[in-house]
Motif scaffolding. Structure first.
Motif, PDB file in Angstrom:
ATOM      1  N   ALA A 171       0.859  -1.179   0.000  1.00 40.91           N
ATOM      2  CA  ALA A 171       0.000   0.000   0.000  1.00 40.91           C
ATOM      3  C   ALA A 171       0.895   1.229   0.000  1.00 40.91           C
ATOM      4  N   ILE A 172       0.715   2.096  -0.989  1.00 42.91           N
ATOM      5  CA  ILE A 172       1.477   3.336  -1.077  1.00 42.91           C
ATOM      6  C   ILE A 172       0.616   4.414  -0.441  1.00 42.91           C
ATOM      7  N   ALA A 173       1.163   5.063   0.586  1.00 48.69           N
ATOM      8  CA  ALA A 173       0.394   6.007   1.388  1.00 48.69           C
ATOM      9  C   ALA A 173       0.642   7.453   0.969  1.00 48.69           C
ATOM     10  N   ALA A 174      -0.357   8.296   1.228  1.00 44.76           N
ATOM     11  CA  ALA A 174      -0.216   9.730   0.984  1.00 44.76           C
ATOM     12  C   ALA A 174       0.804  10.300   1.969  1.00 44.76           C
ATOM     13  N   PRO A 175       1.760  11.098   1.492  1.00 42.91           N
ATOM     14  CA  PRO A 175       2.777  11.650   2.384  1.00 42.91           C
ATOM     15  C   PRO A 175       2.274  12.814   3.226  1.00 42.91           C
ATOM     16  N   ARG A 176       1.121  13.369   2.837  1.00 45.64           N
ATOM     17  CA  ARG A 176       0.561  14.521   3.554  1.00 45.64           C
ATOM     18  C   ARG A 176      -0.923  14.627   3.250  1.00 45.64           C
ATOM     19  N   ASP A 177      -1.620  15.468   4.012  1.00 45.46           N
ATOM     20  CA  ASP A 177      -3.006  15.782   3.702  1.00 45.46           C
ATOM     21  C   ASP A 177      -3.017  16.610   2.421  1.00 45.46           C
ATOM     22  N   GLY A 178      -4.036  16.438   1.600  1.00 46.95           N
ATOM     23  CA  GLY A 178      -4.111  17.254   0.398  1.00 46.95           C
ATOM     24  C   GLY A 178      -5.218  16.823  -0.531  1.00 46.95           C
ATOM     25  N   VAL A 179      -5.243  17.463  -1.691  1.00 48.30           N
ATOM     26  CA  VAL A 179      -6.228  17.169  -2.732  1.00 48.30           C
ATOM     27  C   VAL A 179      -5.473  16.602  -3.930  1.00 48.30           C
ATOM     28  N   VAL A 180      -5.972  15.503  -4.467  1.00 45.04           N
ATOM     29  CA  VAL A 180      -5.330  14.858  -5.609  1.00 45.04           C
ATOM     30  C   VAL A 180      -5.535  15.737  -6.844  1.00 45.04           C
ATOM     31  N   SER A 181      -4.417  16.126  -7.488  1.00 49.27           N
ATOM     32  CA  SER A 181      -4.513  16.955  -8.693  1.00 49.27           C
ATOM     33  C   SER A 181      -4.310  16.136  -9.968  1.00 49.27           C
ATOM     34  N   GLN A 182      -3.532  15.046  -9.882  1.00 48.77           N
ATOM     35  CA  GLN A 182      -3.315  14.196 -11.052  1.00 48.77           C
ATOM     36  C   GLN A 182      -3.091  12.756 -10.609  1.00 48.77           C
ATOM     37  N   VAL A 183      -3.596  11.829 -11.393  1.00 44.16           N
ATOM     38  CA  VAL A 183      -3.325  10.410 -11.198  1.00 44.16           C
ATOM     39  C   VAL A 183      -2.655   9.939 -12.480  1.00 44.16           C
ATOM     40  N   HIS A 184      -1.419   9.451 -12.367  1.00 43.74           N
ATOM     41  CA  HIS A 184      -0.628   9.094 -13.539  1.00 43.74           C
ATOM     42  C   HIS A 184      -0.679   7.611 -13.895  1.00 43.74           C
ATOM     43  N   VAL A 185      -1.353   6.785 -13.098  1.00 42.11           N
ATOM     44  CA  VAL A 185      -1.343   5.342 -13.318  1.00 42.11           C
ATOM     45  C   VAL A 185      -2.752   4.768 -13.259  1.00 42.11           C
ATOM     46  N   ALA A 186      -2.866   3.545 -13.760  1.00 35.97           N
ATOM     47  CA  ALA A 186      -4.140   2.818 -13.715  1.00 35.97           C
ATOM     48  C   ALA A 186      -3.850   1.370 -13.329  1.00 35.97           C
ATOM     49  N   ALA A 187      -4.881   0.659 -12.909  1.00 36.05           N
ATOM     50  CA  ALA A 187      -4.731  -0.751 -12.538  1.00 36.05           C
ATOM     51  C   ALA A 187      -4.153  -1.542 -13.705  1.00 36.05           C
ATOM     52  N   ASP A 188      -3.317  -2.530 -13.372  1.00 34.08           N
ATOM     53  CA  ASP A 188      -2.642  -3.426 -14.316  1.00 34.08           C
ATOM     54  C   ASP A 188      -1.504  -2.773 -15.097  1.00 34.08           C
ATOM     55  N   GLU A 189      -1.171  -1.543 -14.757  1.00 37.31           N
ATOM     56  CA  GLU A 189      -0.057  -0.861 -15.420  1.00 37.31           C
ATOM     57  C   GLU A 189       1.246  -1.211 -14.721  1.00 37.31           C
ATOM     58  N   SER A 190       2.303  -1.408 -15.478  1.00 32.98           N
ATOM     59  CA  SER A 190       3.631  -1.625 -14.905  1.00 32.98           C
ATOM     60  C   SER A 190       4.281  -0.274 -14.655  1.00 32.98           C
ATOM     61  N   VAL A 191       5.008  -0.166 -13.532  1.00 32.07           N
ATOM     62  CA  VAL A 191       5.703   1.073 -13.202  1.00 32.07           C
ATOM     63  C   VAL A 191       7.156   0.772 -12.854  1.00 32.07           C
ATOM     64  N   GLN A 192       7.982   1.776 -13.028  1.00 32.67           N
ATOM     65  CA  GLN A 192       9.400   1.679 -12.694  1.00 32.67           C
ATOM     66  C   GLN A 192       9.660   2.408 -11.381  1.00 32.67           C
ATOM     67  N   HIS A 193      10.756   2.066 -10.738  1.00 32.86           N
ATOM     68  CA  HIS A 193      11.168   2.741  -9.513  1.00 32.86           C
ATOM     69  C   HIS A 193      11.275   4.245  -9.772  1.00 32.86           C
TER      70      HIS A 193
END
Length: 149
Positions: free
Chosen positions: A119-141
């Motif tokens: 589970a990747i957690a939010a580092p702070r309180d805030g409002v999401v402005s962009q989501v760059h990924v979707a389910a089943d997508e591969s990501v790099q470090h």
């Protein structure tokens, strides 16, 4: 006892909290995400001196010392507007959408890596402005996952 560090891996800085290292498993928190870390052949450490001696004998040649965490006021300059992938893997679930209000520590993305869900957690309180990924997508470090306003 918990020690806090800022470590940089391949240009990406992480806030790391390391729990009691006298026995395995050790609790390690990386940018708000908790991991249980197993160390092979861990023997209880009796003193700081024995810990230093043991660490010196276990150090790999490539290992560099970690930088101690800066006080909160100095750390405020770190960019917490972008959440990046802490490791390569596959996105299992995206728990937020643009415009969502989130709180620090809230699970925003679930990343599968090495057959484990993280589970990747939010580092702070805030409002999401962009989501760059979707389910089943591969990501790099280090890849951007979510951005905050």
């Amino acid at each position: 006892m918990t020690d806090r560090y800022h470590i940089t891996v391949e240009g990406v800085t992480y806030e790391v909290e390391v729990g009691d290292i006298s026995a395995s498993p050790i609790t390690v928190v990386v940018d708000g995400v908790e991991f249980e870390v197993e160390l092979p052949d861990v023997e209880p450490l009796q003193s700081t001196e024995s810990r230093s001696q043991r660490s010196a004998s276990r150090q790999a040649p490539r290992r560099r010392p970690m930088e101690r965490a800066r006080p909160a006021s100095a750390a405020a300059s770190d960019n917490q507007d972008v959440v990046r992938a802490p490791m390569p893997g596959r996105i299992i679930r995206v728990n937020v959408s643009v415009g969502d209000n989130v709180q620090r520590g809230q699970s925003i993305v679930v990343l599968e890596s090495m057959k484990m869900e993280n589970a990747i957690a939010a580092p702070r309180d805030g409002v999401v402005s962009q989501v760059h990924v979707a389910a089943d997508e591969s990501v790099q470090h280090g890849q951007s996952l979510v951005e905050f306003e």
